[in-house]
Design an enzyme around this catalytic site. Structure first.
Site, short mmCIF file in Angstrom:
data_model
loop_
_atom_site.label_atom_id
_atom_site.label_comp_id
_atom_site.label_asym_id
_atom_site.label_seq_id
_atom_site.Cartn_x
_atom_site.Cartn_y
_atom_site.Cartn_z
N ASP A 189 18.90 -20.99 -18.90
CA ASP A 189 18.08 -20.94 -17.70
C ASP A 189 16.87 -20.04 -17.89
OD1 ASP A 189 17.01 -20.75 -15.17
OD2 ASP A 189 18.88 -20.22 -14.17
N HIS A 194 14.34 -14.25 -13.53
CA HIS A 194 15.19 -13.37 -14.34
C HIS A 194 14.43 -12.60 -15.41
CE1 HIS A 194 18.43 -15.45 -12.30
NE2 HIS A 194 18.00 -16.60 -12.75
N ILE A 209 16.61 -10.28 -11.49
CA ILE A 209 18.06 -10.25 -11.29
C ILE A 209 18.76 -10.97 -12.44
CG2 ILE A 209 17.89 -10.09 -8.79
CD1 ILE A 209 18.54 -13.11 -8.65
N GLY A 212 23.37 -15.80 -12.11
CA GLY A 212 24.72 -15.88 -11.56
C GLY A 212 25.74 -16.28 -12.61
#
Length: 286
Positions: A189, A194, A209, A212
């Site tokens: 990803d 990110h 961040i 997930g």
């Protein structure tokens, strides 16, 4: 443009073939934190080419169709989507290198109401090209916050089990690296959320961040260490709900309750005392 239920339910996904190498398996393992203690030989088997094994949660990054929800023809407001839940059913361990084929379908579209959004449940099967064996089945639930009220949909799936009250039977802490998201994004990803501080701030976060699915891999590591003795063949399933973002560099504590063939769990970011993964269920072979 509202969601066209029939169009999305029958979206034509081409099969995705992916050849991955031992380097890819090592990169995924490093991305989710294996090898943080280079003297731990149990972790070394996932990050060192001698006797290399693939981390059992690695199917989440294999043969992915990409960010198809960004296609304007879907009618989905992709800016408002979030990854809600992830489930992985492991039928047999994957090799450290090989070629796989991913086949995806839309399993369900749930209309929660005009002001409540919609749930989109995607199912992906991972098959070994050489043998034709089914290796893993994944379910990815996306919460489409801006797309409710289209007037047609499937029944909502049953809610995941809640973690028990009281003290857990075991807990496991793993640190994440400050650069963890920059490593993990090389596995699948490349969303700038990110990596790029400006993009993260525009999205309402203090800084980039963690993915997930990277946090998901850290929780899988805790299960593998605590209940499987680092034997990847013993972890046969892992499902959870994403409840809050993780910032790279935080420590993730996974709290676990033993229920025989299944382990119920949740994970928290210790530095902020925030539950980041919840309603977790792992299936293990005893």
């Amino acid at each position: 443009m509202p969601i066209d239920y029939d169009k999305i339910k029958n979206w034509p996904f081409p099969d995705i073939e992916q050849t991955y190498t031992e380097k890819d398996s090592i990169l995924y393992a490093l991305g989710v934190g294996y090898g943080h203690d280079p003297m731990d030989e149990a972790q070394l088997q996932f990050v060192y080419e001698q006797g290399l094994k693939a981390v059992p949660t690695m199917p989440v990054v294999l043969a992915n169709p990409g960010f198809w929800l960004k296609n304007p023809a879907t009618g989905i407001d992709w800016v408002k989507i979030v990854h809600g839940e992830q489930a992985l059913h492991i039928h047999q361990p994957i090799a450290a290198a090989g070629t796989v084929t991913g086949s995806m379908r839309i399993k369900a579209i749930v209309d929660k109401g005009r002001d409540k959004g919609a749930l989109l449940v995607q199912e992906r099967s991972i098959v070994d090209k050489a043998s034709g064996a089914l290796l893993a089945t994944l379910e990815h639930t996306t919460f489409c916050r801006g797309d409710g009220g289209f007037g047609k949909g499937d029944a909502a799936p049953p809610p995941p089990p809640a973690v028990p009250e009281g003290e857990p039977d075991a807990s496991c802490d793993f640190p994440t690296l400050p650069q963890a998201a920059l490593i993990y994004r090389l596995c699948a990803d490349r969303n700038p959320l990110h990596a790029d501080p400006a993009v993260a701030r525009a999205a309402g976060f203090l800084r980039p961040i963690l993915h997930g699915l990277c946090s998901y891999g850290v929780a899988g590591h805790a299960i593998l260490k605590t209940w499987c003795g680092y034997d990847p063949a013993k972890l046969t399933g892992l499902s959870l709900r994403f409840s809050a973002p993780v910032y790279p560099g935080e420590t993730i504590r996974t709290e676990m309750w033993d229920r025989g063939s299944s382990i119920l769990f949740r994970s928290r970011a210790l530095e902020r005392d925030v539950i980041v993964l919840n309603n977790g269920v792992a299936t293990v072979a005893r």
